[in-house]
Design a protein around this motif. Sequence first.
Motif, PDB file in Angstrom:
ATOM      1  N   HIS A  58      -4.637   0.921  -2.479  1.00  0.00           N
ATOM      2  CA  HIS A  58      -4.495   2.166  -1.736  1.00  0.00           C
ATOM      3  C   HIS A  58      -5.515   2.204  -0.602  1.00  0.00           C
TER       4      HIS A  58
ATOM      5  N   GLN B  93       6.483   4.478  -0.107  1.00  0.00           N
ATOM      6  CA  GLN B  93       6.398   5.929  -0.025  1.00  0.00           C
ATOM      7  C   GLN B  93       7.568   6.482  -0.821  1.00  0.00           C
TER       8      GLN B  93
ATOM      9  N   ALA C 238       3.217   6.740  -5.284  1.00  0.00           N
ATOM     10  CA  ALA C 238       4.272   6.174  -4.446  1.00  0.00           C
ATOM     11  C   ALA C 238       5.124   5.142  -5.178  1.00  0.00           C
TER      12      ALA C 238
ATOM     13  N   THR D  30       0.826  -1.198   0.000  1.00  0.00           N
ATOM     14  CA  THR D  30       0.000   0.000   0.000  1.00  0.00           C
ATOM     15  C   THR D  30       0.865   1.255   0.000  1.00  0.00           C
ATOM     16  N   GLY D  31       0.230   2.386  -0.202  1.00  0.00           N
ATOM     17  CA  GLY D  31       0.955   3.644  -0.229  1.00  0.00           C
ATOM     18  C   GLY D  31       0.127   4.650  -1.001  1.00  0.00           C
ATOM     19  N   PRO D  32       0.449   5.938  -0.845  1.00  0.00           N
ATOM     20  CA  PRO D  32      -0.340   6.984  -1.504  1.00  0.00           C
ATOM     21  C   PRO D  32      -0.168   6.973  -3.020  1.00  0.00           C
ATOM     22  N   SER D  33      -1.019   7.714  -3.691  1.00  0.00           N
ATOM     23  CA  SER D  33      -0.945   7.861  -5.139  1.00  0.00           C
ATOM     24  C   SER D  33       0.431   8.390  -5.531  1.00  0.00           C
TER      25      SER D  33
END
Length: 225
Positions: free
Chosen positions: A200, A215, A43, A38-41
């Motif tokens: 996400h 990240q 990343a 997972t991770g932000p847009s």
Amino acid sequence: PPVVELRGVGLVYHGPPPVEALRHCDFVVRRGEFVTVTGPSGAGKSTLLNLVGLLDEPTSGAYLLDGIDTSTLGDMDRTALRGRSIGFVFQSFHLLPYRTALENVALALVYQRRKRSERTALARRALERVGLAHRVGALPTTLSGGERQRVAIARALVGNPSLLLCDEPTGNLDSKTASSIIALLEELNAAGLTIVVITHDPSVARRGTRTLVIQDGLADEQEPA
Ligand code: ADP
Ligand code: ADP
């Protein structure tokens, strides 16, 4: 060997301007694990997915799939390894609209040297594993979103891949259906399937046995809460 092993993997999109999408990624997925990423847009999730799925190559470091150093492979061997080792599940289901669930799943085996009757039997078994034994003859348009994703999962696992690689598998589903799809993945994992889910969505990322957070192109193990 582990199913997936990244050793100091970096990926630079050459641009201009150059973008360092992944930096020194080191991680291992062992047989039987269920890892969420997972991770932000922005990343680096899609980049990592393309890399692990043998759709793209690192610009530095090494990626080993089933112990095979993928940098040594030519295009044909890479394609063959992808076909035999990885089952893909996407956000959009990519089912053929005028083929039944059974045909959609059986078609994934068309490049294997198997008799048609054998392909059909394997497809039927894969649909049973995802809880769709009663819907084998249905066309995708008559199936719900959750059922369509189950067909896509059956198609991904029918060839007995080393890894089920899922890209936002619940992105097109309401939260209740999403939860049932994740529960199915957990069930398949409990039966031995190795799974990587890229998402996400924090509620999806929390599931699975291990979470990797990306990240700015750096991947880190999430400490258990
Ligand atoms: P995520 O999937 O987490 O949103 P991506 O892997 O798509 O992240 O993107 C990681 C970084 O690489 C971002 O800065 C993005 O803008 C950049 N990027 C992605 N694809 C390309 C490309 N084909 N060319 C150049 N830059 C790209
Ligand atoms: P979205 O639903 O956001 O449009 P998808 O989940 O359909 O995205 O696809 C995610 C990524 O996987 C995209 O980069 C797309 O090009 C790629 N992709 C989609 N379908 C396939 C496929 N059958 N084989 C290989 N790559 C695919």
